[in-house]
Design a protein around this motif. Structure first.
Motif, PDB file in Angstrom:
ATOM      1  N   LYS A 148      -2.202 -15.134  -0.090  1.00 52.72           N
ATOM      2  CA  LYS A 148      -3.603 -14.940  -0.497  1.00 52.72           C
ATOM      3  C   LYS A 148      -4.129 -13.581  -0.043  1.00 52.72           C
ATOM      4  O   LYS A 148      -4.776 -12.871  -0.799  1.00 52.72           O
ATOM      5  N   GLY A 149      -3.834 -13.237   1.194  1.00 54.12           N
ATOM      6  CA  GLY A 149      -4.372 -12.001   1.732  1.00 54.12           C
ATOM      7  C   GLY A 149      -3.895 -10.764   1.002  1.00 54.12           C
ATOM      8  O   GLY A 149      -4.647  -9.797   0.850  1.00 54.12           O
ATOM      9  N   ARG A 150      -2.662 -10.777   0.507  1.00 55.34           N
ATOM     10  CA  ARG A 150      -2.142  -9.573  -0.144  1.00 55.34           C
ATOM     11  C   ARG A 150      -2.888  -9.269  -1.437  1.00 55.34           C
ATOM     12  O   ARG A 150      -2.855  -8.123  -1.917  1.00 55.34           O
ATOM     13  N   LEU A 151      -3.578 -10.254  -2.012  1.00 48.97           N
ATOM     14  CA  LEU A 151      -4.396  -9.990  -3.201  1.00 48.97           C
ATOM     15  C   LEU A 151      -5.503  -8.990  -2.883  1.00 48.97           C
ATOM     16  O   LEU A 151      -5.978  -8.282  -3.772  1.00 48.97           O
ATOM     17  N   MET A 152      -5.909  -8.935  -1.612  1.00 46.04           N
ATOM     18  CA  MET A 152      -6.974  -8.012  -1.221  1.00 46.04           C
ATOM     19  C   MET A 152      -6.455  -6.585  -1.049  1.00 46.04           C
ATOM     20  O   MET A 152      -7.238  -5.631  -1.079  1.00 46.04           O
ATOM     21  N   LEU A 153      -5.145  -6.438  -0.873  1.00 44.70           N
ATOM     22  CA  LEU A 153      -4.603  -5.121  -0.556  1.00 44.70           C
ATOM     23  C   LEU A 153      -4.565  -4.189  -1.756  1.00 44.70           C
ATOM     24  O   LEU A 153      -4.298  -2.987  -1.606  1.00 44.70           O
ATOM     25  N   ASP A 154      -4.829  -4.717  -2.941  1.00 46.78           N
ATOM     26  CA  ASP A 154      -4.919  -3.861  -4.124  1.00 46.78           C
ATOM     27  C   ASP A 154      -6.260  -3.141  -4.200  1.00 46.78           C
ATOM     28  O   ASP A 154      -6.423  -2.226  -5.020  1.00 46.78           O
ATOM     29  N   GLN A 155      -7.197  -3.532  -3.363  1.00 49.92           N
ATOM     30  CA  GLN A 155      -8.510  -2.893  -3.375  1.00 49.92           C
ATOM     31  C   GLN A 155      -8.471  -1.646  -2.497  1.00 49.92           C
ATOM     32  O   GLN A 155      -8.096  -1.714  -1.329  1.00 49.92           O
ATOM     33  N   PRO A 156      -8.856  -0.476  -3.054  1.00 50.00           N
ATOM     34  CA  PRO A 156      -8.712   0.789  -2.309  1.00 50.00           C
ATOM     35  C   PRO A 156      -9.376   0.773  -0.934  1.00 50.00           C
ATOM     36  O   PRO A 156      -8.836   1.336   0.026  1.00 50.00           O
ATOM     37  N   HIS A 157     -10.516   0.116  -0.804  1.00 55.09           N
ATOM     38  CA  HIS A 157     -11.225   0.154   0.485  1.00 55.09           C
ATOM     39  C   HIS A 157     -10.564  -0.728   1.543  1.00 55.09           C
ATOM     40  O   HIS A 157     -10.951  -0.687   2.711  1.00 55.09           O
ATOM     41  N   VAL A 158      -9.549  -1.498   1.141  1.00 49.99           N
ATOM     42  CA  VAL A 158      -8.878  -2.403   2.074  1.00 49.99           C
ATOM     43  C   VAL A 158      -7.550  -1.829   2.550  1.00 49.99           C
ATOM     44  O   VAL A 158      -7.057  -2.195   3.611  1.00 49.99           O
ATOM     45  N   ARG A 159      -6.981  -0.912   1.815  1.00 49.99           N
ATOM     46  CA  ARG A 159      -5.599  -0.502   2.062  1.00 49.99           C
ATOM     47  C   ARG A 159      -5.368   0.035   3.468  1.00 49.99           C
ATOM     48  O   ARG A 159      -4.318  -0.176   4.066  1.00 49.99           O
ATOM     49  N   ASN A 160      -6.312   0.752   4.006  1.00 47.86           N
ATOM     50  CA  ASN A 160      -6.186   1.264   5.367  1.00 47.86           C
ATOM     51  C   ASN A 160      -7.070   0.453   6.296  1.00 47.86           C
ATOM     52  O   ASN A 160      -8.236   0.205   5.954  1.00 47.86           O
ATOM     53  N   PRO A 161      -6.573   0.002   7.421  1.00 47.22           N
ATOM     54  CA  PRO A 161      -5.230   0.267   7.986  1.00 47.22           C
ATOM     55  C   PRO A 161      -4.203  -0.815   7.672  1.00 47.22           C
ATOM     56  O   PRO A 161      -3.154  -0.869   8.313  1.00 47.22           O
ATOM     57  N   TYR A 162      -4.454  -1.638   6.651  1.00 51.84           N
ATOM     58  CA  TYR A 162      -3.579  -2.786   6.426  1.00 51.84           C
ATOM     59  C   TYR A 162      -2.190  -2.400   5.913  1.00 51.84           C
ATOM     60  O   TYR A 162      -1.179  -2.912   6.408  1.00 51.84           O
ATOM     61  N   LEU A 163      -2.119  -1.517   4.939  1.00 50.54           N
ATOM     62  CA  LEU A 163      -0.800  -1.155   4.414  1.00 50.54           C
ATOM     63  C   LEU A 163       0.061  -0.466   5.465  1.00 50.54           C
ATOM     64  O   LEU A 163       1.247  -0.815   5.615  1.00 50.54           O
ATOM     65  N   PRO A 164      -0.468   0.507   6.230  1.00 48.04           N
ATOM     66  CA  PRO A 164       0.370   1.078   7.307  1.00 48.04           C
ATOM     67  C   PRO A 164       0.822   0.029   8.322  1.00 48.04           C
ATOM     68  O   PRO A 164       1.926   0.121   8.868  1.00 48.04           O
ATOM     69  N   ALA A 165      -0.018  -0.957   8.563  1.00 45.17           N
ATOM     70  CA  ALA A 165       0.327  -1.989   9.539  1.00 45.17           C
ATOM     71  C   ALA A 165       1.471  -2.872   9.068  1.00 45.17           C
ATOM     72  O   ALA A 165       2.169  -3.486   9.878  1.00 45.17           O
ATOM     73  N   LEU A 166       1.666  -2.965   7.774  1.00 46.10           N
ATOM     74  CA  LEU A 166       2.710  -3.827   7.229  1.00 46.10           C
ATOM     75  C   LEU A 166       4.037  -3.102   7.008  1.00 46.10           C
ATOM     76  O   LEU A 166       5.024  -3.728   6.630  1.00 46.10           O
ATOM     77  N   GLU A 167       4.068  -1.813   7.259  1.00 45.25           N
ATOM     78  CA  GLU A 167       5.311  -1.052   7.091  1.00 45.25           C
ATOM     79  C   GLU A 167       6.347  -1.529   8.112  1.00 45.25           C
ATOM     80  O   GLU A 167       6.069  -1.602   9.306  1.00 45.25           O
ATOM     81  N   GLY A 168       7.509  -1.871   7.630  1.00 44.29           N
ATOM     82  CA  GLY A 168       8.583  -2.288   8.516  1.00 44.29           C
ATOM     83  C   GLY A 168       8.440  -3.686   9.090  1.00 44.29           C
ATOM     84  O   GLY A 168       9.222  -4.084   9.954  1.00 44.29           O
ATOM     85  N   PHE A 169       7.461  -4.429   8.594  1.00 43.68           N
ATOM     86  CA  PHE A 169       7.243  -5.777   9.123  1.00 43.68           C
ATOM     87  C   PHE A 169       8.093  -6.791   8.371  1.00 43.68           C
ATOM     88  O   PHE A 169       8.146  -6.791   7.144  1.00 43.68           O
ATOM     89  N   ASN A 170       8.762  -7.657   9.115  1.00 40.84           N
ATOM     90  CA  ASN A 170       9.567  -8.729   8.539  1.00 40.84           C
ATOM     91  C   ASN A 170       8.985 -10.050   9.028  1.00 40.84           C
ATOM     92  O   ASN A 170       9.061 -10.363  10.216  1.00 40.84           O
ATOM     93  N   ILE A 171       8.406 -10.818   8.119  1.00 34.67           N
ATOM     94  CA  ILE A 171       7.705 -12.033   8.508  1.00 34.67           C
ATOM     95  C   ILE A 171       8.637 -13.062   9.145  1.00 34.67           C
ATOM     96  O   ILE A 171       8.188 -13.903   9.927  1.00 34.67           O
ATOM     97  N   ASP A 172       9.931 -12.964   8.885  1.00 32.84           N
ATOM     98  CA  ASP A 172      10.879 -13.902   9.492  1.00 32.84           C
ATOM     99  C   ASP A 172      10.907 -13.776  11.015  1.00 32.84           C
ATOM    100  O   ASP A 172      11.317 -14.713  11.711  1.00 32.84           O
ATOM    101  N   ARG A 173      10.453 -12.645  11.533  1.00 28.56           N
ATOM    102  CA  ARG A 173      10.462 -12.456  12.989  1.00 28.56           C
ATOM    103  C   ARG A 173       9.345 -13.241  13.677  1.00 28.56           C
ATOM    104  O   ARG A 173       9.251 -13.224  14.908  1.00 28.56           O
ATOM    105  N   LEU A 174       8.514 -13.933  12.908  1.00 32.00           N
ATOM    106  CA  LEU A 174       7.503 -14.806  13.506  1.00 32.00           C
ATOM    107  C   LEU A 174       8.101 -16.150  13.924  1.00 32.00           C
ATOM    108  O   LEU A 174       7.420 -16.962  14.543  1.00 32.00           O
ATOM    109  N   GLY A 175       9.353 -16.381  13.584  1.00 31.67           N
ATOM    110  CA  GLY A 175      10.005 -17.637  13.944  1.00 31.67           C
ATOM    111  C   GLY A 175      10.225 -17.745  15.444  1.00 31.67           C
ATOM    112  O   GLY A 175      10.310 -16.741  16.159  1.00 31.67           O
TER     113      GLY A 175
END
Length: 293
Positions: A148-175
């Protein structure tokens, strides 16, 4: 089903089984909450209890089953109300737990609050506990938030700092093997006689030990702490916090922050204010943590 139910809405057969355990219910007080179903304080002839109930086949029953699972596996000494019993009867799932709400209040996480150190001790204790029993996956839980949250990342005013924060992130490491609450904050933390109780385990899962600590950070910022102060508070709660994987902490915050934005814009009315409060706090935490990489 969009609204809370009252005690009288339960089928008589279900109420009879509950009263077999509690004695005759003298008074039932419905608790206003964010999820459908029944949540009520029951004052009864033998035992006062906190009851939750929902039709077992309801699409909204999944959080109740998570709470049931957490209640089975939380240690007795956990900072949480004790799970007393649960049952399925005539198509209803019913959970009963220790009633701590009387004379309890929601915690205050501001700088000068006496609750703050107690909350940090409780969250640090939870982060140190491991659960050897299989259960819901934190990876699956946060993946659904991210969807759901990634739907917001297409909005220009949301991209920073969210897109840089997701670089190199692997959600499997939350296990992981720690029993995670998943939503600790003033709404889900009560205090009574200087004891902390984490309530509403409907987002419980098994995951990495640091998840609840990381999720508490935006809550603390929303209550007036600076990001640097938050890092210091979390280190005091759990010395291992200094070794929490920085990229994963940042990625999880970005997932939850974008989901808060989604809830603030598209979620139910009764969730929007809290979601907006946290959505405003997440960018400050992300900016602070990104600067430390």
């Amino acid at each position: 089903m969009n609204d809370r139910l009252d005690w009288e809405h339960l089928p008589q057969s279900v109420r009879d089984v509950i009263e077999d355990k509690t004695g005759t219910v003298i008074k039932a007080e419905t608790v206003i909450g964010r999820r459908p179903g029944l949540a009520a304080h029951l004052y009864a002839a033998q035992d006062d209890v906190f009851i939750k109930a929902i039709p077992a086949d309801s699409p909204a029953a999944e959080p109740y089953r998570r709470e049931q699972w957490a209640g089975w596996h939380l240690p007795v000494e956990a900072p949480a109300p004790r799970s007393l019993w649960s049952l399925e009867i005539d198509g209803w799932l019913v959970l009963a737990s220790e009633l701590v709400n009387d004379h309890a209040r929601h915690v205050d996480l501001r700088h000068d609050s006496e609750d703050l150190s107690l909350v940090l001790d409780a969250v640090g204790w939870l982060a140190a506990q491991h659960c050897a029993i299989p259960g819901p996956s934190a990876v699956e839980h946060f993946s659904s938030l991210y969807a759901k949250g990634r739907l917001m990342l297409d909005q220009p005013h949301v991209r920073n700092p969210y897109l840089p924060a997701l670089e190199g992130f692997n959600i499997d490491r939350l296990g992981g093997s720690t029993l995670i609450h998943g939503d600790l904050g003033p709404r889900t933390l009560l205090t009574k006689d200087t004891v902390i109780y984490a309530i509403d385990w409907s987002t419980a899962s098994l995951g990495a030990w640091w998840i609840d600590l990381a999720l508490l950070a935006p809550q603390l910022i929303a209550e007036g702490h600076s990001p640097q102060q938050v890092d210091e508070l979390l280190s005091a709660a759990a010395p291992a916090w200094a070794n929490a994987p920085a990229r994963d902490v940042i990625g999880l915050t970005a997932i939850c922050g974008s989901h808060h934005l989604y809830q603030a814009e598209h979620g139910p009315d009764n969730r929007r204010d809290d979601a907006l409060r946290l959505a405003h706090a997440c960018p400050a935490w992300l900016t602070h943590r990104l600067a430390r990489l």
